[in-house]
Design an enzyme around this catalytic site. Structure first.
Site, short mmCIF file in Angstrom:
data_model
loop_
_atom_site.label_atom_id
_atom_site.label_comp_id
_atom_site.label_asym_id
_atom_site.label_seq_id
_atom_site.Cartn_x
_atom_site.Cartn_y
_atom_site.Cartn_z
N ARG A 47 -20.45 52.39 -4.07
CA ARG A 47 -18.80 52.17 -4.15
C ARG A 47 -18.57 52.99 -5.27
O ARG A 47 -19.25 53.30 -6.31
CB ARG A 47 -18.40 50.80 -3.95
CG ARG A 47 -19.12 49.79 -4.99
CD ARG A 47 -18.44 48.98 -5.40
NE ARG A 47 -17.38 49.41 -6.18
CZ ARG A 47 -17.32 49.93 -7.44
NH1 ARG A 47 -18.47 50.00 -8.23
NH2 ARG A 47 -16.30 50.59 -8.21
N GLY A 48 -17.26 53.06 -5.20
CA GLY A 48 -16.58 53.93 -6.50
C GLY A 48 -16.41 55.43 -5.97
O GLY A 48 -17.20 55.83 -5.65
N ALA A 49 -15.08 55.82 -6.31
CA ALA A 49 -14.82 57.08 -5.77
C ALA A 49 -15.82 58.31 -6.10
O ALA A 49 -16.21 58.81 -4.92
CB ALA A 49 -13.39 57.61 -6.26
N ARG A 91 -14.94 56.31 4.46
CA ARG A 91 -13.75 55.38 3.95
C ARG A 91 -12.57 56.36 3.71
O ARG A 91 -12.66 57.63 3.12
CB ARG A 91 -14.22 55.01 2.64
CG ARG A 91 -15.25 53.77 2.62
CD ARG A 91 -15.56 52.88 1.51
NE ARG A 91 -14.52 51.87 0.79
CZ ARG A 91 -14.46 51.45 -0.16
NH1 ARG A 91 -15.27 51.58 -1.15
NH2 ARG A 91 -13.48 50.59 -0.44
N GLN A 201 -15.65 43.35 -7.63
CA GLN A 201 -16.00 44.30 -8.44
C GLN A 201 -16.09 44.12 -10.16
O GLN A 201 -17.03 44.52 -10.72
CB GLN A 201 -15.61 45.69 -8.31
CG GLN A 201 -15.63 46.04 -6.72
CD GLN A 201 -14.73 45.56 -5.67
OE1 GLN A 201 -14.16 44.67 -6.15
NE2 GLN A 201 -14.62 46.44 -4.75
N ASP A 242 -8.91 56.38 -7.18
CA ASP A 242 -9.66 56.72 -6.10
C ASP A 242 -8.89 58.03 -5.40
O ASP A 242 -9.58 58.74 -4.76
CB ASP A 242 -9.46 55.67 -4.91
CG ASP A 242 -10.38 54.66 -5.36
OD1 ASP A 242 -10.16 53.63 -6.17
OD2 ASP A 242 -11.84 54.68 -4.97
N ASN A 252 -5.63 53.16 -6.82
CA ASN A 252 -6.77 52.40 -7.34
C ASN A 252 -7.14 51.07 -6.50
O ASN A 252 -6.30 50.63 -5.72
CB ASN A 252 -6.83 52.39 -8.79
CG ASN A 252 -8.45 51.94 -9.36
OD1 ASN A 252 -9.16 52.48 -8.89
ND2 ASN A 252 -8.14 50.90 -10.20
N LYS A 253 -8.00 50.48 -6.80
CA LYS A 253 -8.20 48.91 -6.45
C LYS A 253 -7.12 48.16 -6.30
O LYS A 253 -6.44 48.23 -7.08
CB LYS A 253 -9.50 48.51 -7.10
CG LYS A 253 -9.65 47.13 -6.80
CD LYS A 253 -10.14 47.17 -5.20
CE LYS A 253 -11.29 47.98 -4.84
NZ LYS A 253 -11.41 48.10 -3.24
#
Ligand code: MRU
Length: 364
Positions: A47-49, A91, A201, A242, A252-253
């Site tokens: 995970r994470g862009a 995603r 996270q 992201d 972002n998140k």
């Protein structure tokens, strides 16, 4: 700067630390099928862009090995394109994934390899290009760190949300790389880590990284940041992104927008650190960024333990968008973009790599 690579690839196998198992267990997963690349991205095991972009690039190489056989035919090429499209769509919010898949196809086209013929050169080209994307991400992490670390001063309390560290990239991080470099420069500061509901996270991954780096940190629930800002404990906020639209709006998140609004109210600078692959030349404003919605179960439970009556209605957007006027500066590998706007973002993209300028022009 010291770091360990988040992802590694050799002999057709992608290896990475399973981020769903952290911090309880450090389990390395090994995958050799493109379908597993899609499912591990969707399950947030990777995970994470930037990290999902790199995994997606290797995913395309894996798909080529798996599908093309010794000689690519029109039929196997069509199946390969279909698999690549599925990786592209694994995603929807982080543009790095689409960027990396497109980058793979741009490399094939440039080499004249997107046609029937021997598969070996196609696979070689894709593996080499994916490795180059990985290496470039590491170098970008260093440059971001260099560009941003001066913002962190002795005595700062720095809030971060989600995980924008080594785990979310090839190994250096974006927002956290800035903090790692500031620590290396001898600055003394404390990081406040939002736990980042629903998937934690911050609590699970950012604390794990900061502990390894020996950076003093304090874990807080997401709803505590306002009070800490009022108390003067939080003096800066920094996150990753992201997707950044042309006007500087940044996704972002989920919860990042709230952090930015709170920072604005308390006159605390809010920064976003991101590489050029996170900028989307095809998205004019944040309103056009597709926001992933995830399963209700993630909200109906806390770290796997049910926390609400069964059947409770849930809304679970995984990201939100910070409007550009709330961002003091974007920290990029080319330096800071202070008070970002369309003119400055366009200038940044024009100065960056050609692939970034072409945006999503090279779809599979
Ligand atoms: O759903 P996730 O965990 O993939 O979300 C990740 C984030 O929101 C990160 O902050 C972002 O990708 C930047 S990572 C350098």
């Amino acid at each position: 700067m010291k770091f360990s690579k988040t992802l590694a690839f050799s002999s057709g196998e992608l290896r990475f630390l399973d981020q769903k198992r952290l911090p309880q267990a450090e389990v390395t997963l090994k995958i050799r099928r493109w379908q597993e690349v899609v499912s591990t991205i969707q399950a947030l095991q990777i995970r994470g862009a930037p990290a999902i972009g790199i995994a997606g690039a290797f995913g395309v190489a894996i798909a080529a090995r798996q599908i093309l056989g010794k000689t690519a035919t029109p039929a196997t090429l069509a199946a390969f394109l279909k698999a690549s499209q599925a990786i592209h769509e694994a995603r929807p919010t982080a543009v790095n994934l689409m960027w990396a898949v497109d980058h793979q196809f741009a490399a094939l086209r440039k080499a004249g390899l997107l046609r029937p013929g021997p598969a070996a050169p196609i696979i070689h080209c894709l593996e080499k290009n994916a490795q180059a994307i990985l290496e470039e991400d590491l170098s970008i992490g260093m440059r971001l760190a260099e560009a941003g670390h001066g913002l962190i001063k002795d005595g700062d309390g720095v809030l971060t949300h989600c995980n924008a560290g080594g785990l979310a990239t090839a190994g250096m991080g974006s927002a956290l790389s800035v903090l790692y470099r500031a620590k290396e420069a001898g600055r003394k500061f404390t990081v406040y880590v939002d736990e980042t509901r629903p998937l934690l996270q911050g609590a699970r991954l950012t604390t794990w990284e900061l502990k390894r780096w020996g950076i003093p940190h304090v874990l807080i629930c997401d709803n505590m940041a306002a009070m800490l800002m009022k108390q003067g404990r939080i003096t800066k906020a920094i996150t990753g992104a992201d997707r950044i639209a042309l006007n500087g709006d940044a996704a972002n998140k989920i919860g990042t927008y709230g952090v930015a609004v709170l920072a604005h109210f308390h006159r605390i600078p809010f920064y976003i650190a991101a590489p050029y692959s996170t900028f989307d030349a095809n998205t004019r404003t944040g309103a056009q960024i597709p926001i992933e919605e995830r399963k209700p179960e993630e909200v109906l439970s806390f770290h796997g333990v049910p926390s609400a009556p069964k059947g409770t209605r849930v809304y679970n957007p995984a990201f939100d968008v910070v409007p550009a006027p709330l961002i003091r500066a974007l920290i990029t590998e080319r330096g800071l973009i202070a008070s970002p706007n369309a003119k400055k973002v366009k200038a940044f993209l024009a100065a960056s790599a050609p692939a970034a300028r072409h945006g999503r022009g090279a779809r599979p």
